[in-house]
Write a protein that holds these residues in place. Sequence first.
Motif, PDB file in Angstrom:
ATOM      1  N   UNK A  51      21.474   6.149  65.384  1.00  0.00           N
ATOM      2  CA  UNK A  51      22.464   5.860  64.350  1.00  0.00           C
ATOM      3  C   UNK A  51      23.487   6.985  64.180  1.00  0.00           C
ATOM      4  N   UNK A  52      23.220   8.157  64.756  1.00  0.00           N
ATOM      5  CA  UNK A  52      24.170   9.276  64.728  1.00  0.00           C
ATOM      6  C   UNK A  52      24.211   9.957  66.083  1.00  0.00           C
ATOM      7  N   UNK A  53      25.389  10.446  66.431  1.00  0.00           N
ATOM      8  CA  UNK A  53      25.609  11.187  67.670  1.00  0.00           C
ATOM      9  C   UNK A  53      26.229  12.526  67.292  1.00  0.00           C
ATOM     10  N   UNK A  54      25.764  13.593  67.940  1.00  0.00           N
ATOM     11  CA  UNK A  54      26.243  14.942  67.648  1.00  0.00           C
ATOM     12  C   UNK A  54      26.807  15.576  68.922  1.00  0.00           C
ATOM     13  N   UNK A  55      28.110  15.364  69.191  1.00  0.00           N
ATOM     14  CA  UNK A  55      28.697  15.962  70.394  1.00  0.00           C
ATOM     15  C   UNK A  55      28.891  17.467  70.229  1.00  0.00           C
ATOM     16  N   UNK A  56      29.039  18.130  71.346  1.00  0.00           N
ATOM     17  CA  UNK A  56      29.309  19.559  71.346  1.00  0.00           C
ATOM     18  C   UNK A  56      30.721  19.789  70.840  1.00  0.00           C
ATOM     19  N   UNK A  63      40.831  17.650  69.376  1.00  0.00           N
ATOM     20  CA  UNK A  63      42.023  16.858  69.667  1.00  0.00           C
ATOM     21  C   UNK A  63      41.752  15.373  69.424  1.00  0.00           C
ATOM     22  N   UNK A  64      40.565  14.889  69.837  1.00  0.00           N
ATOM     23  CA  UNK A  64      40.199  13.491  69.601  1.00  0.00           C
ATOM     24  C   UNK A  64      40.122  13.215  68.101  1.00  0.00           C
ATOM     25  N   UNK A  65      39.506  14.140  67.365  1.00  0.00           N
ATOM     26  CA  UNK A  65      39.376  13.978  65.913  1.00  0.00           C
ATOM     27  C   UNK A  65      40.749  13.943  65.251  1.00  0.00           C
ATOM     28  N   UNK A  66      41.634  14.856  65.643  1.00  0.00           N
ATOM     29  CA  UNK A  66      42.972  14.926  65.047  1.00  0.00           C
ATOM     30  C   UNK A  66      43.826  13.715  65.391  1.00  0.00           C
ATOM     31  N   UNK A  67      43.533  13.030  66.490  1.00  0.00           N
ATOM     32  CA  UNK A  67      44.299  11.849  66.866  1.00  0.00           C
ATOM     33  C   UNK A  67      43.807  10.591  66.161  1.00  0.00           C
ATOM     34  N   UNK A  68      42.699  10.707  65.398  1.00  0.00           N
ATOM     35  CA  UNK A  68      42.199   9.565  64.634  1.00  0.00           C
ATOM     36  C   UNK A  68      41.298   8.624  65.423  1.00  0.00           C
ATOM     37  N   UNK A  69      40.751   9.073  66.531  1.00  0.00           N
ATOM     38  CA  UNK A  69      39.910   8.208  67.365  1.00  0.00           C
ATOM     39  C   UNK A  69      38.423   8.238  66.988  1.00  0.00           C
ATOM     40  N   UNK A  70      38.070   9.001  65.977  1.00  0.00           N
ATOM     41  CA  UNK A  70      36.678   9.084  65.525  1.00  0.00           C
ATOM     42  C   UNK A  70      36.437   7.960  64.519  1.00  0.00           C
ATOM     43  N   UNK A  78      29.794  15.011  64.211  1.00  0.00           N
ATOM     44  CA  UNK A  78      28.784  14.116  63.669  1.00  0.00           C
ATOM     45  C   UNK A  78      29.381  12.708  63.602  1.00  0.00           C
ATOM     46  N   UNK A  79      29.042  11.866  64.566  1.00  0.00           N
ATOM     47  CA  UNK A  79      29.678  10.564  64.686  1.00  0.00           C
ATOM     48  C   UNK A  79      28.678   9.456  64.359  1.00  0.00           C
ATOM     49  N   UNK A  80      29.076   8.599  63.415  1.00  0.00           N
ATOM     50  CA  UNK A  80      28.247   7.481  62.972  1.00  0.00           C
ATOM     51  C   UNK A  80      28.288   6.374  64.023  1.00  0.00           C
TER      52      UNK A  80
END
Length: 193
Positions: A51-56, A63-70, A78-80
Motif C-alpha cells: 500500500x506504500x512505496x518508498x523510493x530513494x 523533479x518528478x515531484x515538482x512536476x506534479x506526477x506523484x 513516500x508514495x501511496x
Amino acid sequence: MNRFAKIVGFLLVTGGVFLSCNSTKNIVAPTAQSEALEALIAKKSFTIESDWMYPLMTTGMNAIYNSGLIPPGSTVNSINLTGNPNFVRIYGDSISMNLPFYGERQLPGQYIRNEGGIVFQGVPDRYEVIKDEKKQTHLIKFTAKGDQESYRVTITLFPNWTTSININSSHRTSIRYRGVVSENDKEKSLVVN
C-alpha cells in the motif's frame, strides 16, 4: 585497592543483571496470528500487496515531484499505492512480482512496453527463509534474474501480517514497499498474473 576491586565487581555484576533483564523485554511470545503466518510461509502459498512505496530520494525524484506526477496524498519519498494493483506472489517454488517503480535507472536498458515496474515470473535463485525467534518475524531472501535486469529481494514478514519489501536492482535505484500478506486463493495460485 581491595575496596576498589569490590566496587568494580559489584558494578559489573549489577550491570550484567540489568542487561539480562533488559534483553528479555525484547522477546515477543508466539501468538495464534504469528503461528498462522509461519504455517503460511512453510506452505509457500501467499500474496503480498503493498500500500506504500518508498523510493530513494534523488534529484530526479524531486523533479518528478515538482512536476506534479506523484499521486495525491504522497510525498517525494513516500508514495501511496491505493488503487494501484501490485503483488508479490509466492506459490511453491515460483515467484511472480509486479510492482510499480518510481526512481532512477542507473544503467541503460530497454523498457518493455507497459512494464516500467519491477516484473518477474519464475523460479528465483538462492531462496531462503530465516526466522527471528525473539521478534517472531520471518526474513525471505532471494535473487531474481529477468531478461535485462536482476533483483536482490528481501521480504520481512511481521507477526501482525504486515510486510516490508526491499529491492536492490542491477539497473535501478533501490526501493522499499510496505504492505500486507494474505493466503493465496486457489484461483490466484494457478494464475500467475
